[in-house]
Design a protein around this motif. Structure first.
Motif, short mmCIF file in Angstrom:
data_model
loop_
_atom_site.label_atom_id
_atom_site.label_comp_id
_atom_site.label_asym_id
_atom_site.label_seq_id
_atom_site.Cartn_x
_atom_site.Cartn_y
_atom_site.Cartn_z
N ASN A 193 3.80 -4.25 -4.01
CA ASN A 193 3.27 -4.76 -2.75
C ASN A 193 4.37 -5.09 -1.74
O ASN A 193 4.25 -6.00 -0.93
N GLY A 194 5.49 -4.32 -1.83
CA GLY A 194 6.61 -4.59 -0.94
C GLY A 194 7.25 -5.94 -1.18
O GLY A 194 7.94 -6.47 -0.32
N ASN A 195 6.98 -6.54 -2.33
CA ASN A 195 7.45 -7.88 -2.71
C ASN A 195 6.76 -8.99 -1.93
O ASN A 195 7.24 -10.14 -1.93
N PHE A 196 5.65 -8.69 -1.28
CA PHE A 196 4.81 -9.74 -0.71
C PHE A 196 3.95 -10.34 -1.83
O PHE A 196 3.75 -9.71 -2.87
N ILE A 197 3.42 -11.52 -1.58
CA ILE A 197 2.64 -12.22 -2.60
C ILE A 197 1.19 -11.75 -2.62
O ILE A 197 0.63 -11.43 -3.67
N LEU A 198 0.57 -11.71 -1.44
CA LEU A 198 -0.86 -11.41 -1.33
C LEU A 198 -1.11 -10.01 -0.79
O LEU A 198 -0.33 -9.49 0.02
N ARG A 199 -2.23 -9.47 -1.20
CA ARG A 199 -2.73 -8.20 -0.64
C ARG A 199 -3.95 -8.49 0.23
O ARG A 199 -4.42 -9.61 0.31
N HIS A 200 -4.44 -7.47 0.90
CA HIS A 200 -5.74 -7.50 1.58
C HIS A 200 -5.84 -8.46 2.76
O HIS A 200 -6.73 -9.32 2.81
N SER A 201 -4.92 -8.33 3.70
CA SER A 201 -5.04 -9.05 4.96
C SER A 201 -5.26 -8.04 6.09
O SER A 201 -5.03 -6.85 5.93
N VAL A 202 -5.71 -8.56 7.23
CA VAL A 202 -6.00 -7.70 8.38
C VAL A 202 -5.33 -8.28 9.61
O VAL A 202 -5.59 -9.42 9.99
N GLY A 203 -4.46 -7.49 10.22
CA GLY A 203 -3.77 -7.92 11.43
C GLY A 203 -4.62 -7.73 12.67
O GLY A 203 -5.11 -8.69 13.26
N ASN A 204 -4.81 -6.49 13.06
CA ASN A 204 -5.57 -6.17 14.28
C ASN A 204 -6.44 -4.95 14.01
O ASN A 204 -6.02 -3.82 14.21
N TYR A 210 -6.48 -10.51 -5.25
CA TYR A 210 -5.68 -10.68 -4.03
C TYR A 210 -4.19 -10.77 -4.31
O TYR A 210 -3.39 -10.33 -3.48
N ARG A 211 -3.82 -11.36 -5.43
CA ARG A 211 -2.39 -11.54 -5.68
C ARG A 211 -1.81 -10.27 -6.25
O ARG A 211 -2.39 -9.64 -7.14
N ALA A 212 -0.64 -9.89 -5.77
CA ALA A 212 -0.01 -8.64 -6.16
C ALA A 212 0.55 -8.73 -7.58
O ALA A 212 0.65 -9.81 -8.17
N ASN A 213 0.93 -7.58 -8.11
CA ASN A 213 1.67 -7.54 -9.36
C ASN A 213 3.15 -7.73 -9.06
O ASN A 213 3.64 -7.38 -7.98
N ALA A 214 3.87 -8.26 -10.00
CA ALA A 214 5.29 -8.53 -9.81
C ALA A 214 6.05 -7.27 -9.44
O ALA A 214 5.89 -6.22 -10.06
#
Length: 410
Positions: free
Chosen positions: A367-378, A360-364
């Motif tokens: 990921n657009g400089n976000f911390i986590l991957r794999h979320s779902v908005g809508n 789940y945690r991105a590489n440095a």
């Protein structure tokens, strides 16, 4: 001598000389990383990623990070977006962790980008916008200007309360074919904290009455017998009775949208903290039981985007729901008896380990400089599916900080 005995003696002798494989350390039996290190490493990583995010937006005033595009490029939002307060709030948590003057400067700078939203009266999200940003800022600095902004925001949010309904209206619109007259969504439980804080700080009992009314109304009509919640309840503004119970972002009206369950858990845990009303604690415990005993909750404790999604084992995970549940469980563990507290913290630890892992945690720097991957908005709208989201990062950092204080006592 029996051949079997001879063989056993030979194997024992070889083990003494070369080391016996059955007692050797195997990859599957690696030493478990202490939670102190998990928390510290993820917070340190969050600082690095967040500073990269700041640098990418420093010369672009008036925007906040939202997610990334299909091509992996950063997508931003205006201050009027419901998510605008999360990144400033994340920076305040990271300043709290580091006491770094540069982070404090950036936290204030990005908080000021949201300032205009204290006047928002056309939706309920002013709580997210202002309390995550200015609220955390005031908690850490006692800046009187921040306090004044929160006061104005609380007054703005309170205008959306209708005494005939007894709840704060969420949206002024309806989805196609829905015909909602007075839509209230489970997410709205999160915005009550702004009003409760303002009520106590400014001795405004009217705000407290609004909060209690909304929480009680939601408790009565938003939940099923198993304590799962609907996403949207539409009320008749004349009678105050529910007309429809629907979903907007979940799989179906009868399903349990994961982030909605997380909002409910977090909201009623917060309401117990602020009021000490036992019915709110019981509701939080019931919601926790629904989530944690759900047969569709994966072993890593990060939910699928909807607990009833079709082809569930192949459904998208929602790291944002996992982070919100984790943060709520850490707080809830403080208010319950020891065995239950221990079980909540065990799940929260699993969630923190999962979210801190490469799954789940991105590489440095990615990921657009976000911390986590794999979320779902809508998911039904095919919007922000399997991407990073600013609120996933915010609640992850909050959960790390809560665990650090509550469990590690640091």
């Amino acid at each position: 001598m029996n051949r079997a005995v001879v063989k056993c003696l030979v194997v024992s002798f070889l083990c003494l000389i070369f080391g016996c494989p059955m007692f050797a350390t195997s990859p599957a039996r690696k030493q478990v990383v202490p939670m102190h290190d998990v928390v510290r490493n993820s917070l340190d990583f969050a600082v690095r990623q967040s500073l990269l995010m700041v640098k990418s937006l420093e010369s672009k005033p008036g925007v906040l990070p939202r997610t990334i595009s299909a091509e992996g490029k950063l997508e931003t939002a205006k201050p009027s977006a419901w998510i605008s307060g999360f990144f400033p709030g994340e920076l305040w948590y990271l300043y709290e962790y580091t006491k770094d003057a540069e982070l404090k400067k950036y936290a204030d700078e990005f908080t000021q980008r949201v300032r205009s939203q204290m006047y928002t009266t056309d939706n309920h999200d002013v709580g997210f916008m202002i309390f995550c940003s200015f609220g955390n800022g005031y908690r850490l600095t006692r800046n009187p200007d921040y306090k004044a902004v929160i006061d104005t925001a609380a007054r703005s949010l309170s205008t959306r309360f209708n005494p005939a309904v007894g709840a704060i209206r969420s949206w002024n619109f309806s989805y196609p074919g829905r015909n909602w007259q007075y839509a209230v969504i489970i997410d709205n439980m999160m915005n009550l904290e702004l009003l409760m804080w303002a009520s106590k700080t400014f001795k405004n009992e009217k705000l407290r009455d609004i909060v209690i009314s909304h929480a009680d109304k939601t408790l009565k009509y938003h939940f099923r017998p198993d304590y799962s919640s609907f996403h949207v309840v539409s009320y008749d503004p004349k009678t105050g009775l529910p007309e429809f119970r629907h979903t907007a972002q979940g799989y179906s009206d009868a399903s349990s949208w994961a982030r909605g369950q997380a909002w409910g858990l977090y909201g009623y845990t917060m309401m117990y903290r602020e009021t000490k009303k036992p019915e709110y604690l019981e509701q939080a415990k019931h919601i926790a039981r629904f989530i944690l005993s759900n047969p569709h909750l994966p072993a890593d404790k990060i939910p699928y985007w909807d607990f009833d999604a079709p082809d569930i084992t192949n459904a998208y995970r929602d790291a944002s729901a996992g982070a919100i549940v984790c943060s709520a469980l850490i707080e809830l563990s403080r208010y319950v008896e020891a065995p239950l507290s221990k079980s909540y913290l065990k799940v929260a630890e699993t969630q923190l380990r999962s979210l801190s892992s490469p799954s789940y945690r991105a590489n440095a720097g990615e990921n657009g400089n976000f911390i986590l991957r794999h979320s779902v908005g809508n998911k039904p709208a095919n919007s922000e599916v399997d991407v990073p989201l600013s609120y996933a990062d915010y609640y992850f950092v909050e959960a790390l900080m809560r665990y650090k204080k509550t469990v590690l006592h640091e």
